[in-house]
Design a protein around this motif. Sequence first.
Motif, PDB file in Angstrom:
ATOM      1  N   ALA A 193      16.741 -35.201  33.018  1.00  0.00           N
ATOM      2  CA  ALA A 193      17.056 -34.209  34.048  1.00  0.00           C
ATOM      3  C   ALA A 193      16.295 -34.562  35.327  1.00  0.00           C
ATOM      4  N   MET A 194      16.959 -35.219  36.259  1.00  0.00           N
ATOM      5  CA  MET A 194      16.352 -35.556  37.538  1.00  0.00           C
ATOM      6  C   MET A 194      17.400 -35.322  38.627  1.00  0.00           C
ATOM      7  N   PRO A 195      16.981 -35.215  39.886  1.00  0.00           N
ATOM      8  CA  PRO A 195      17.962 -34.978  40.952  1.00  0.00           C
ATOM      9  C   PRO A 195      19.069 -36.030  40.946  1.00  0.00           C
ATOM     10  N   LEU A 196      20.286 -35.595  41.216  1.00  0.00           N
ATOM     11  CA  LEU A 196      21.443 -36.490  41.268  1.00  0.00           C
ATOM     12  C   LEU A 196      21.243 -37.521  42.374  1.00  0.00           C
ATOM     13  N   GLU A 266      19.877 -50.920  44.469  1.00  0.00           N
ATOM     14  CA  GLU A 266      20.405 -49.572  44.740  1.00  0.00           C
ATOM     15  C   GLU A 266      21.382 -49.147  43.650  1.00  0.00           C
ATOM     16  N   LEU A 267      22.206 -50.071  43.181  1.00  0.00           N
ATOM     17  CA  LEU A 267      23.123 -49.745  42.088  1.00  0.00           C
ATOM     18  C   LEU A 267      22.363 -49.382  40.816  1.00  0.00           C
ATOM     19  N   ALA A 268      21.234 -50.027  40.592  1.00  0.00           N
ATOM     20  CA  ALA A 268      20.436 -49.743  39.399  1.00  0.00           C
ATOM     21  C   ALA A 268      19.839 -48.345  39.435  1.00  0.00           C
ATOM     22  N   LEU A 269      19.624 -47.800  40.631  1.00  0.00           N
ATOM     23  CA  LEU A 269      18.999 -46.486  40.773  1.00  0.00           C
ATOM     24  C   LEU A 269      20.015 -45.345  40.766  1.00  0.00           C
ATOM     25  N   ALA A 270      21.254 -45.624  41.133  1.00  0.00           N
ATOM     26  CA  ALA A 270      22.230 -44.556  41.402  1.00  0.00           C
ATOM     27  C   ALA A 270      22.805 -43.955  40.122  1.00  0.00           C
ATOM     28  N   ASP A 271      23.257 -42.689  40.245  1.00  0.00           N
ATOM     29  CA  ASP A 271      23.980 -42.012  39.170  1.00  0.00           C
ATOM     30  C   ASP A 271      25.485 -42.020  39.404  1.00  0.00           C
ATOM     31  N   VAL A 272      25.901 -42.062  40.660  1.00  0.00           N
ATOM     32  CA  VAL A 272      27.325 -42.024  40.984  1.00  0.00           C
ATOM     33  C   VAL A 272      27.552 -42.684  42.342  1.00  0.00           C
ATOM     34  N   LEU A 273      28.653 -43.419  42.454  1.00  0.00           N
ATOM     35  CA  LEU A 273      29.101 -43.996  43.722  1.00  0.00           C
ATOM     36  C   LEU A 273      30.246 -43.132  44.238  1.00  0.00           C
ATOM     37  N   HIS A 331      28.717 -31.037  41.923  1.00  0.00           N
ATOM     38  CA  HIS A 331      27.967 -29.956  41.273  1.00  0.00           C
ATOM     39  C   HIS A 331      27.910 -30.178  39.751  1.00  0.00           C
ATOM     40  N   GLN A 332      29.054 -30.551  39.160  1.00  0.00           N
ATOM     41  CA  GLN A 332      29.074 -30.849  37.725  1.00  0.00           C
ATOM     42  C   GLN A 332      28.068 -31.933  37.369  1.00  0.00           C
ATOM     43  N   LEU A 333      28.062 -32.990  38.143  1.00  0.00           N
ATOM     44  CA  LEU A 333      27.168 -34.111  37.868  1.00  0.00           C
ATOM     45  C   LEU A 333      25.707 -33.733  38.090  1.00  0.00           C
ATOM     46  N   ALA A 334      25.459 -32.923  39.136  1.00  0.00           N
ATOM     47  CA  ALA A 334      24.089 -32.541  39.443  1.00  0.00           C
ATOM     48  C   ALA A 334      23.488 -31.634  38.379  1.00  0.00           C
ATOM     49  N   THR A 335      24.322 -30.869  37.708  1.00  0.00           N
ATOM     50  CA  THR A 335      23.820 -29.891  36.731  1.00  0.00           C
ATOM     51  C   THR A 335      23.879 -30.394  35.298  1.00  0.00           C
ATOM     52  N   ALA A 342      27.243 -39.812  29.679  1.00  0.00           N
ATOM     53  CA  ALA A 342      28.532 -40.102  29.047  1.00  0.00           C
ATOM     54  C   ALA A 342      29.450 -40.862  29.996  1.00  0.00           C
ATOM     55  N   LEU A 343      29.449 -40.471  31.269  1.00  0.00           N
ATOM     56  CA  LEU A 343      30.305 -41.141  32.251  1.00  0.00           C
ATOM     57  C   LEU A 343      29.807 -42.553  32.546  1.00  0.00           C
ATOM     58  N   SER A 344      28.510 -42.769  32.448  1.00  0.00           N
ATOM     59  CA  SER A 344      27.963 -44.109  32.632  1.00  0.00           C
ATOM     60  C   SER A 344      28.537 -45.066  31.592  1.00  0.00           C
ATOM     61  N   LEU A 345      28.560 -44.618  30.339  1.00  0.00           N
ATOM     62  CA  LEU A 345      29.107 -45.447  29.258  1.00  0.00           C
ATOM     63  C   LEU A 345      30.612 -45.655  29.434  1.00  0.00           C
ATOM     64  N   GLU A 346      31.328 -44.581  29.826  1.00  0.00           N
ATOM     65  CA  GLU A 346      32.783 -44.700  29.981  1.00  0.00           C
ATOM     66  C   GLU A 346      33.144 -45.607  31.156  1.00  0.00           C
ATOM     67  N   ALA A 347      32.365 -45.523  32.236  1.00  0.00           N
ATOM     68  CA  ALA A 347      32.633 -46.373  33.403  1.00  0.00           C
ATOM     69  C   ALA A 347      32.504 -47.847  33.041  1.00  0.00           C
ATOM     70  N   ARG A 348      31.439 -48.178  32.302  1.00  0.00           N
ATOM     71  CA  ARG A 348      31.255 -49.586  31.913  1.00  0.00           C
ATOM     72  C   ARG A 348      32.339 -50.032  30.943  1.00  0.00           C
ATOM     73  N   ASP A 349      32.744 -49.170  30.021  1.00  0.00           N
ATOM     74  CA  ASP A 349      33.828 -49.513  29.096  1.00  0.00           C
ATOM     75  C   ASP A 349      35.129 -49.767  29.854  1.00  0.00           C
ATOM     76  N   ARG A 350      35.410 -48.939  30.868  1.00  0.00           N
ATOM     77  CA  ARG A 350      36.625 -49.142  31.664  1.00  0.00           C
ATOM     78  C   ARG A 350      36.568 -50.489  32.376  1.00  0.00           C
TER      79      ARG A 350
END
Length: 369
Positions: A193-196, A266-273, A331-335, A342-350
Motif C-alpha cells: 500500500a503506497m501512493p499510486l 522510471e518504468l521500474a518505479l511506475a504503477d501505471v502508464l 481512483h480504483q488503482l489508487a485505492t 493483478a494488472l501488472s501480471l496481466e499486462a506482462r502476460d498480454r
Amino acid sequence: MDSPAQLMREWPPGYGGVERVAHALASEWGATVFSFDAQSRSADELDALPVSYPRVVLPASPPLGRLLLPLPSRALWSLLLSRRPLYGHLPSPGVLLVLLLARLLHPRRPVFAHWHCFVAPEPGSKNRLFAAYQWLALRVVPHLTKVITTSPVLAKELIRCGCQPARVAVLPCCLNPEQEKALLELPSRSAKAMPLRVLFIGRLDSYKRLDWLLEALALLKEPWSLAVVGDGPRRRAFEELTTTLFGASSAVTFLGRLDEAEKLAELALADVLVLPSDRSTEAFGIVQLEAMAAGIPSLAFQNKRSGMGWVGQLSGLPWSQQPEELSLVLHQLATSPALRKALSLEARDRYLNLFARKVWLQVLDSLFS
C-alpha cells in the motif's frame, strides 16, 4: 520472395514510431531503406541507431507544409524500375506516389503499404489537405498487393473503407531484443500500500492531452505522484497548468527527455502508464509495449481509427476507455494495491502472448514467407 526494399518519409530510424518499425523490418530483411530525409538530418546528424543495412536518401522537393514529393533522380528511377518487392510507410503523399508509380510500371511487382495511422483533422487549410491525401490513399491502397497495419482496429476500419479483407494484414509494433530483455527482467508490481505512481511518456504537444491526465489526477483524494518524461512545444503550458491545479509543491515532476537507461528506471518505479492522446494519428503507442513488458498496465482511450485502446486492453480492468472515466479508473488503482499487482501480471502476460519479439517474428514470417 526477395526481401522488400522500404520507402519512408523520415531519416534516420529510431526517432518516432514509423522509423522504429522500419528499422525493425530492415534489421530482419537486410534490404535497402530509401527515404526523403524530411528533416534534413542525413548530412550532419549521426544515426539514432546503429544499422547493418544500406540506406539511400532520395532527392525531394522543398517541403510545402508537410508535403514532400520525390524529384527525378537516378536512385528514384532505379527504385521504380526494379522488380524487387517494395514496402512503403504511410502516411506520406510522396511515398504514396512512388508506390502507385511502381505498381503502374510493373503490375505484377509485389507492392506493400504499411498503414501506420489515419490522419486526424487539423484546423484551417491543413484539414482540407489531409482529407484530400487520405481520400486518395484509401483509393490507392486497395489496389496494392497487401496493406499491413498495426492493430485489428485499424484493419477493420481499412476494410470498412474499401480494402478487401484478404489484402489486409495485422503486424503489431515490436521492441528490439535488448529493450525486451531489460524490461522483462524488471520485477512485477507488489501489493504494498503506497501512493499510486503514474507515468507519462511522450512529446509534450497538444494532441497528447497531458492536460486531461492532470485534470483527472486533480479529482483524486488519495495520494499519488506523476512523472512526465518527454519535451515539446506545450511543456511550459503544461507546467503552468500543473501549478494552477496543484500549487508550487505538487506531486508532478517534469523530467524532460531521458536516455534509455533513465527511462527504464522510471518504468521500474511506475504503477501505471497513461497515454491520453485524443487523435487517430496516435495509433499504437510503442511505449505501451515497453510498459507492459515491464509489468505496468497502460491506459489509453478507445477510438475507431486508432489501436491505442486495444494495445493495452486488460480484462481485469473493464472501463469505457473514454476521457470522462479516467479519474474513476485512477481512483480504483489508487485505492487497491492488490488490483495493481493483478494488472501488472496481466499486462506482462498480454505482452508475451501478443507482442513479444518471437511472436512478432512468427507473424512477419507468415506474411512474407
